[in-house]
Design an enzyme around this catalytic site. Structure first.
Site, PDB file in Angstrom:
ATOM      1  N   GLY A 186     -24.499  -5.269  -3.945  1.00  0.00           N
ATOM      2  CA  GLY A 186     -25.005  -6.636  -4.191  1.00  0.00           C
ATOM      3  C   GLY A 186     -26.172  -6.564  -5.164  1.00  0.00           C
ATOM      4  O   GLY A 186     -27.262  -7.042  -4.912  1.00  0.00           O
TER       5      GLY A 186
ATOM      6  N   GLY B  28     -30.911 -11.877  -7.260  1.00  0.00           N
ATOM      7  CA  GLY B  28     -31.773 -11.966  -6.080  1.00  0.00           C
ATOM      8  C   GLY B  28     -32.402 -10.644  -5.655  1.00  0.00           C
ATOM      9  O   GLY B  28     -32.895  -9.870  -6.491  1.00  0.00           O
ATOM     10  N   TYR B  29     -32.375 -10.397  -4.359  1.00  0.00           N
ATOM     11  CA  TYR B  29     -33.030  -9.212  -3.812  1.00  0.00           C
ATOM     12  C   TYR B  29     -32.380  -7.902  -4.245  1.00  0.00           C
ATOM     13  O   TYR B  29     -33.048  -6.882  -4.380  1.00  0.00           O
ATOM     14  CB  TYR B  29     -33.077  -9.301  -2.281  1.00  0.00           C
ATOM     15  CG  TYR B  29     -34.257 -10.109  -1.790  1.00  0.00           C
ATOM     16  CD1 TYR B  29     -35.560  -9.679  -2.029  1.00  0.00           C
ATOM     17  CD2 TYR B  29     -34.078 -11.299  -1.098  1.00  0.00           C
ATOM     18  CE1 TYR B  29     -36.649 -10.413  -1.595  1.00  0.00           C
ATOM     19  CE2 TYR B  29     -35.167 -12.044  -0.654  1.00  0.00           C
ATOM     20  CZ  TYR B  29     -36.455 -11.592  -0.908  1.00  0.00           C
ATOM     21  OH  TYR B  29     -37.539 -12.315  -0.484  1.00  0.00           O
TER      22      TYR B  29
ATOM     23  N   TYR C 160     -31.556 -21.915  10.994  1.00  0.00           N
ATOM     24  CA  TYR C 160     -31.429 -20.542  10.496  1.00  0.00           C
ATOM     25  C   TYR C 160     -31.271 -19.519  11.633  1.00  0.00           C
ATOM     26  O   TYR C 160     -30.165 -19.117  11.969  1.00  0.00           O
ATOM     27  CB  TYR C 160     -32.585 -20.168   9.534  1.00  0.00           C
ATOM     28  CG  TYR C 160     -32.202 -18.935   8.747  1.00  0.00           C
ATOM     29  CD1 TYR C 160     -31.580 -19.045   7.505  1.00  0.00           C
ATOM     30  CD2 TYR C 160     -32.361 -17.667   9.288  1.00  0.00           C
ATOM     31  CE1 TYR C 160     -31.130 -17.927   6.825  1.00  0.00           C
ATOM     32  CE2 TYR C 160     -31.907 -16.531   8.619  1.00  0.00           C
ATOM     33  CZ  TYR C 160     -31.297 -16.664   7.380  1.00  0.00           C
ATOM     34  OH  TYR C 160     -30.848 -15.552   6.730  1.00  0.00           O
TER      35      TYR C 160
ATOM     36  N   LYS D  12     -27.362 -12.378  11.356  1.00  0.00           N
ATOM     37  CA  LYS D  12     -28.502 -11.496  11.079  1.00  0.00           C
ATOM     38  C   LYS D  12     -28.863 -10.691  12.331  1.00  0.00           C
ATOM     39  O   LYS D  12     -29.219  -9.517  12.229  1.00  0.00           O
ATOM     40  CB  LYS D  12     -29.707 -12.311  10.598  1.00  0.00           C
ATOM     41  CG  LYS D  12     -29.550 -12.868   9.179  1.00  0.00           C
ATOM     42  CD  LYS D  12     -29.323 -11.775   8.161  1.00  0.00           C
ATOM     43  CE  LYS D  12     -29.248 -12.274   6.738  1.00  0.00           C
ATOM     44  NZ  LYS D  12     -28.755 -11.258   5.798  1.00  0.00           N
TER      45      LYS D  12
ATOM     46  N   THR E 244     -32.762 -18.396  -4.033  1.00  0.00           N
ATOM     47  CA  THR E 244     -31.772 -17.549  -4.707  1.00  0.00           C
ATOM     48  C   THR E 244     -30.456 -18.315  -4.671  1.00  0.00           C
ATOM     49  O   THR E 244     -30.373 -19.372  -4.053  1.00  0.00           O
ATOM     50  CB  THR E 244     -31.556 -16.187  -3.988  1.00  0.00           C
ATOM     51  OG1 THR E 244     -31.035 -16.450  -2.688  1.00  0.00           O
ATOM     52  CG2 THR E 244     -32.815 -15.362  -3.876  1.00  0.00           C
TER      53      THR E 244
HETATM   54  P1  NAD Z   1     -27.827 -13.495  -4.037  1.00  0.00           P
HETATM   55  O1  NAD Z   1     -26.772 -14.521  -3.954  1.00  0.00           O
HETATM   56  O2  NAD Z   1     -28.853 -13.627  -5.108  1.00  0.00           O
HETATM   57  O3  NAD Z   1     -27.167 -12.031  -4.218  1.00  0.00           O
HETATM   58  C1  NAD Z   1     -25.953 -11.667  -3.647  1.00  0.00           C
HETATM   59  C2  NAD Z   1     -25.395 -10.419  -4.309  1.00  0.00           C
HETATM   60  O4  NAD Z   1     -24.191 -10.037  -3.617  1.00  0.00           O
HETATM   61  C3  NAD Z   1     -24.988 -10.580  -5.781  1.00  0.00           C
HETATM   62  O5  NAD Z   1     -25.291  -9.392  -6.477  1.00  0.00           O
HETATM   63  C4  NAD Z   1     -23.465 -10.762  -5.725  1.00  0.00           C
HETATM   64  O6  NAD Z   1     -22.775 -10.355  -6.895  1.00  0.00           O
HETATM   65  C5  NAD Z   1     -23.143  -9.835  -4.574  1.00  0.00           C
HETATM   66  N1  NAD Z   1     -21.879 -10.137  -3.902  1.00  0.00           N
HETATM   67  C6  NAD Z   1     -21.522 -11.274  -3.240  1.00  0.00           C
HETATM   68  N2  NAD Z   1     -20.274 -11.128  -2.725  1.00  0.00           N
HETATM   69  C7  NAD Z   1     -19.861  -9.890  -3.055  1.00  0.00           C
HETATM   70  C8  NAD Z   1     -18.675  -9.149  -2.809  1.00  0.00           C
HETATM   71  N3  NAD Z   1     -17.668  -9.644  -2.089  1.00  0.00           N
HETATM   72  N4  NAD Z   1     -18.577  -7.906  -3.343  1.00  0.00           N
HETATM   73  C9  NAD Z   1     -19.582  -7.374  -4.089  1.00  0.00           C
HETATM   74  N5  NAD Z   1     -20.740  -8.011  -4.326  1.00  0.00           N
HETATM   75  C10 NAD Z   1     -20.867  -9.255  -3.822  1.00  0.00           C
HETATM   76  O7  NAD Z   1     -28.475 -13.436  -2.594  1.00  0.00           O
HETATM   77  P2  NAD Z   1     -29.902 -12.975  -2.013  1.00  0.00           P
HETATM   78  O8  NAD Z   1     -30.630 -14.181  -1.565  1.00  0.00           O
HETATM   79  O9  NAD Z   1     -30.577 -11.976  -2.895  1.00  0.00           O
HETATM   80  O10 NAD Z   1     -29.409 -12.266  -0.683  1.00  0.00           O
HETATM   81  C11 NAD Z   1     -29.270 -10.876  -0.534  1.00  0.00           C
HETATM   82  C12 NAD Z   1     -29.602 -10.503   0.901  1.00  0.00           C
HETATM   83  O11 NAD Z   1     -30.979 -10.800   1.144  1.00  0.00           O
HETATM   84  C13 NAD Z   1     -28.788 -11.292   1.937  1.00  0.00           C
HETATM   85  O12 NAD Z   1     -28.473 -10.460   3.013  1.00  0.00           O
HETATM   86  C14 NAD Z   1     -29.776 -12.360   2.371  1.00  0.00           C
HETATM   87  O13 NAD Z   1     -29.528 -12.857   3.675  1.00  0.00           O
HETATM   88  C15 NAD Z   1     -31.079 -11.563   2.319  1.00  0.00           C
HETATM   89  N6  NAD Z   1     -32.316 -12.404   2.303  1.00  0.00           N
HETATM   90  C16 NAD Z   1     -32.413 -13.476   1.468  1.00  0.00           C
HETATM   91  C17 NAD Z   1     -33.554 -14.269   1.538  1.00  0.00           C
HETATM   92  C18 NAD Z   1     -33.714 -15.497   0.676  1.00  0.00           C
HETATM   93  O14 NAD Z   1     -34.529 -16.365   1.025  1.00  0.00           O
HETATM   94  N7  NAD Z   1     -33.029 -15.595  -0.427  1.00  0.00           N
HETATM   95  C19 NAD Z   1     -34.612 -13.938   2.406  1.00  0.00           C
HETATM   96  C20 NAD Z   1     -34.488 -12.811   3.183  1.00  0.00           C
HETATM   97  C21 NAD Z   1     -33.321 -12.046   3.133  1.00  0.00           C
END
Ligand code: NAD
Length: 394
Positions: free
Chosen positions: A47, A51-52, A233, A242, A271
């Site tokens: 991933g 984002g992260y 959430y 989660k 994100t």
């Molecule tokens: P995001 O949508 O920016 O990133 C998701 C990533 O996953 C992308 O790189 C995408 O290409 C990849 N992806 C999605 N489906 C896929 C698949 N089937 N195969 C391969 N790659 C795939 O999301 P984010 O907000 O950065 O979330 C990433 C993690 O961080 C998640 O677990 C989320 O719960 C967690 N998180 C997010 C937040 C927030 O507020 N955004 C806060 C804390 C934790």
């Protein structure tokens, strides 16, 4: 073509290649301004493109000096339609890695599938030998599991319907939103997608193929948030997933004594994944305002560089709470911050929305995610939407 943002509800269906490259460069500059630490040198990011996960890949390059293999699910341009932002981000990341002479390669495909897992193992064997860190940062709407069953995730409550204040970002109006409870099937399905099953599967297959170094570290990202958003959430379908992910941390550690699995509980941020969650945008818009005023606001890159340089590979070793979680939401969860948010939450009305909410900051982050609204980019200029990724492996 000339590329403009096309926003539909909480998604932008276009992305700007030069703007996305700018976004990556800015994140690289932030990471480069933080210290380098001694840590993993061969990092797999599942991933990796937005984002992260993207921030993790950037910090792995800049703060650890690591070679990276990234997995993403993105769409290239077909000449008429732009690629997705994650595609352009990855192209620029790889370019910058190559400039430094550090290996970076990306796999575009479904990380849940066994085919992509096998392809990953093959590339690790050929190019890297083994990896010493695995970041699990998937946010996906559905998953087809190893048995071929497709599961969909949903953002609903568990138990009863929940009605709360909500911010309509199109009109800046404060209204109310009711979130319906999920059925047992929907809850189970969300856990299948966003819970820990696939994370554990990844570690099992990498271990079995002997492509994980001894004492490798794996980190999955989570969110908990304040009691205010619990009904939608943490006590909702996504929170149940989660909590399953949290349990999986212990299971991975028990199954593989020479792997160190951690959960990093990150800060709430705009994100592509989080902008789809109901009620949460109002909380984020107030959170941004309160944390910016306090000087403690961080974006993905600030969060992850702090994670890598202070809480994972810093001089104090791995810093966890009593549950073994790394708390990157420490500033967000400060009592004074949460008290202020609650006050604002109760007081905010449509007429006072800008007094309590950082609406501009929310939208700035939103547009920036797709490469738009950077003041040093000329958006009137024609650009080629077709950008190749050097190290892509199909
Ligand atoms: P995001 O949508 O920016 O990133 C998701 C990533 O996953 C992308 O790189 C995408 O290409 C990849 N992806 C999605 N489906 C896929 C698949 N089937 N195969 C391969 N790659 C795939 O999301 P984010 O907000 O950065 O979330 C990433 C993690 O961080 C998640 O677990 C989320 O719960 C967690 N998180 C997010 C937040 C927030 O507020 N955004 C806060 C804390 C934790």
């Amino acid at each position: 073509m000339i590329i403009e943002p096309k926003v539909r509800e909480y998604i932008c269906t276009t992305a700007h290649p030069t703007g996305c490259a700018e976004s990556v460069r800015r994140q690289v500059a932030i990471a480069a301004s933080r210290p380098s630490v001694d840590g993993p040198k061969k990092v797999l990011v599942i991933g990796c493109s937005t984002g992260y996960g993207l921030a993790s890949r950037i910090s792995a390059l800049e703060n650890l000096g690591a070679e990276t293999l990234g997995i993403m699910y993105e769409r290239p341009s077909n000449g008429r339609r732009t690629a997705t932002a994650g595609w352009y981000n990855t192209a620029e990341f790889e370019r910058m890695s190559a400039e430094k002479g550090i290996y970076a390669r990306s796999i575009n495909g479904d990380a849940f599938s066994i085919e992509i897992k096998e392809k990953t193992i093959e590339i690790i064997r050929k190019d890297l030998g083994k990896v010493d860190m695995v970041i699990y940062s998937l946010a996906a709407p559905r998953r087809t599991d190893a048995e071929g069953v497709t599961w969909s995730s949903c953002l609903k409550t568990t138990g009863e319907a929940f009605t709360e204040k909500s911010l309509d970002l199109r009109t800046n109006e404060i209204g109310e939103k009711t979130v319906e409870p999920a059925t047992e099937e929907e809850l189970h399905s969300t856990i299948k997608v966003m819970g820990g099953e696939d994370w554990a599967e990844w570690i099992d297959v990498l271990k079995k193929a002997d492509v994980l170094s001894a004492n490798a570290v794996t980190v999955a990202y989570s969110y908990i948030g304040p009691k205010l958003t619990y009904p939608i959430y943490y006590h909702g379908t996504i929170g149940a997933a989660k909590q399953h992910l949290h349990k999986t941390m212990g299971e991975i550690n028990a199954a593989h004594p020479d792997v160190k699995a951690y959960i990093s509980v990150n800060k709430g941020l705009v994100t592509q994944a989080s902008s789809a969650i109901p009620v949460v945008p109002l909380y984020f818009a107030i959170l941004y305002k309160v944390m910016k005023e306090k000087g403690t606001h961080e974006g993905c890159i600030e969060q992850i560089t702090r994670l890598f340089t202070e809480k994972l590979f810093g001089e104090n070793g791995v810093v966890t709470d009593e549950n073994g979680f790394i708390r990157m939401d420490d500033y967000e969860m400060e009592e004074a911050v949460q008290e202020k948010i609650l006050e604002s939450w109760k007081a905010v009305k449509t007429e006072t929305v800008k007094d309590y909410c950082d609406i501009d900051g929310y939208w700035e982050d939103f547009y920036n995610m797709f490469g738009f609204k950077y003041n040093n980019i000329d958006y009137k200029k024609e650009v080629n939407p077709e950008v190749p990724i050097g190290g892509i492996k199909d």
